[in-house]
Design a protein around this motif. Structure first.
Motif, short mmCIF file in Angstrom:
data_model
loop_
_atom_site.label_atom_id
_atom_site.label_comp_id
_atom_site.label_asym_id
_atom_site.label_seq_id
_atom_site.Cartn_x
_atom_site.Cartn_y
_atom_site.Cartn_z
N GLY A 1 41.80 -0.08 -0.74
CA GLY A 1 41.63 -1.40 -1.09
C GLY A 1 40.29 -1.15 -1.42
N GLY A 2 39.15 -0.62 -1.75
CA GLY A 2 38.03 -1.27 -2.15
C GLY A 2 36.85 -1.16 -1.35
N ALA A 3 36.46 -2.25 -1.58
CA ALA A 3 35.28 -2.42 -1.11
C ALA A 3 35.28 -3.14 0.48
N TRP A 4 34.64 -2.96 1.32
CA TRP A 4 35.11 -3.35 2.68
C TRP A 4 33.77 -3.95 3.60
N ARG A 5 33.52 -5.35 4.25
CA ARG A 5 32.17 -4.78 4.86
C ARG A 5 33.21 -5.58 6.29
N LEU A 6 32.15 -5.39 7.67
CA LEU A 6 32.13 -5.47 9.00
C LEU A 6 31.48 -7.10 9.17
N SER A 7 31.68 -7.72 9.74
CA SER A 7 30.58 -8.82 10.35
C SER A 7 30.12 -8.40 11.73
N LEU A 8 28.73 -8.05 11.96
CA LEU A 8 28.71 -8.54 13.91
C LEU A 8 29.21 -9.67 14.32
N MET A 9 29.52 -10.78 14.16
CA MET A 9 29.79 -11.54 15.64
C MET A 9 30.45 -11.88 15.15
N GLY A 10 32.26 -11.35 14.05
CA GLY A 10 33.53 -11.18 14.13
C GLY A 10 33.75 -9.81 14.94
N LEU A 11 32.71 -8.45 15.38
CA LEU A 11 32.71 -7.72 15.74
C LEU A 11 32.88 -7.87 17.60
N LEU A 12 31.97 -8.92 17.49
CA LEU A 12 31.33 -9.82 18.98
C LEU A 12 32.86 -9.91 19.52
N ARG A 13 33.71 -10.57 18.89
CA ARG A 13 34.68 -11.74 18.82
C ARG A 13 35.97 -10.80 18.60
N PHE A 14 36.64 -9.75 18.23
CA PHE A 14 37.01 -9.06 18.38
C PHE A 14 37.21 -7.82 19.49
#
Lengths: 193, 97
Positions: free
Chosen positions: A74-87
């Protein structure tokens, strides 16, 4: 490959040249090196740095690094640190609940599964986040993803009488946070936390 | 005290492994069995790894346990979907009451 614009041969030619042979290899070199470094680090941790393990480790790392990176094509992707902490807390909570529910269902002789197949319309954009969501669905209470379709996802629900929509809506929001994406407006759960 | 907590986590993990296996034997079809394994075993392995990490006195070993758990989560979740999709593609219909 699907993105070629057939009625503009100029663009198609340029892309073909760009992505062919040596050019492509050189363009991919920084990403390839990064993959080799990460995979070598994983191998090193798993084998405790044992020198003789690299006889297998070097070929394994090179083969794995030469494959396309994870989460589909599916191409490029990036992760968000804040998103990770909520996830993460949401993931741990739902995985514990899922395991507990299935354990009770398995161990209590009076209970039986009552499964049903449902469709869930995804609001995540197509691509890596959807593949991630499809995998995640297998680890949370009562749901097993069976097929990604054009509009959404087909899910095997273990107990038909329990509504899974609310859980899925919350998880979808968490996945969108994790990948720093916006959810498409949709009918379900716009006002969920 | 920490050793004790580690042992409790390991025993809890083993109970979840046991329940996942009972589900595997008791549930009626491939789809319901995948539910039992994907959820119970992920948590079970997480608890066992966490328990072992408390017993370990070495950071590298703790990192290794965490990595093992993460890799098994990813492969377990992916394999569950692949098996379910293959079963549907081969015409196996989900069991219904």
């Amino acid at each position: 490959m699907l993105h070629f614009i057939a009625f503009e041969p100029g663009i198609e030619m340029t892309r073909l040249v760009d992505t062919s042979g040596m050019h492509r290899f050189i363009a991919d070199l920084p990403a390839l090196s990064a993959r080799v470094a990460v995979l070598a680090a994983i191998w090193w941790v798993l084998t405790g740095g044992e020198t003789s393990s690299w006889d297998w480790g070097v070929p394994a790392v090179l083969v794995a690094a030469s494959l396309r990176p994870g989460l589909g094509s599916g191409g490029a992707w990036r992760l968000s640190l804040m998103g990770l902490l909520r996830f993460l807390p949401a993931f741990v909570w739902y995985n514990m609940r899922g395991a507990l529910e299935v354990a009770i269902l398995a161990l209590d002789p009076r209970r039986h599964p009552d499964p049903v197949l449902i469709g869930y319309p995804l609001r995540l954009p197509p691509g890596p986040a959807r593949v991630f969501m499809a995998n995640l669905i297998n680890l949370v209470p009562g749901t097993l993803s069976t097929r990604l379709t054009v509009r959404g996802i087909e899910i095997h629900v273990l107990t038909a009488s329990v509504s899974v929509t609310r859980t899925l809506t919350i998880l979808e929001r968490r996945v969108a946070d994790l990948f720093a994406l916006q959810l498409a407006p949709g009918a379900v759960g716009d006002s969920q936390p | 005290m920490i050793m004790m907590a580690g042992t409790v986590l390991i025993v809890l993990g083993l109970l979840f492994f046991l329940s996942g296996t009972v589900g595997l034997l008791r549930f009626p079809d491939v789809f319901t069995r995948l539910h039992a394994l994907s959820k119970a075993d992920t948590l079970a392995l997480g608890l066992v790894c966490a328990g072992l990490a408390l017993h370990a006195d070495d950071g590298a070993l703790q990192l290794k346990l965490l990595l093992i758990w993460l890799l098994v989560i990813v492969s377990g979740a992916t394999c569950s979907s692949l098996i379910a999709r293959a079963a549907l593609a081969h015409g196996i219909r989900p069991w219904q009451r």
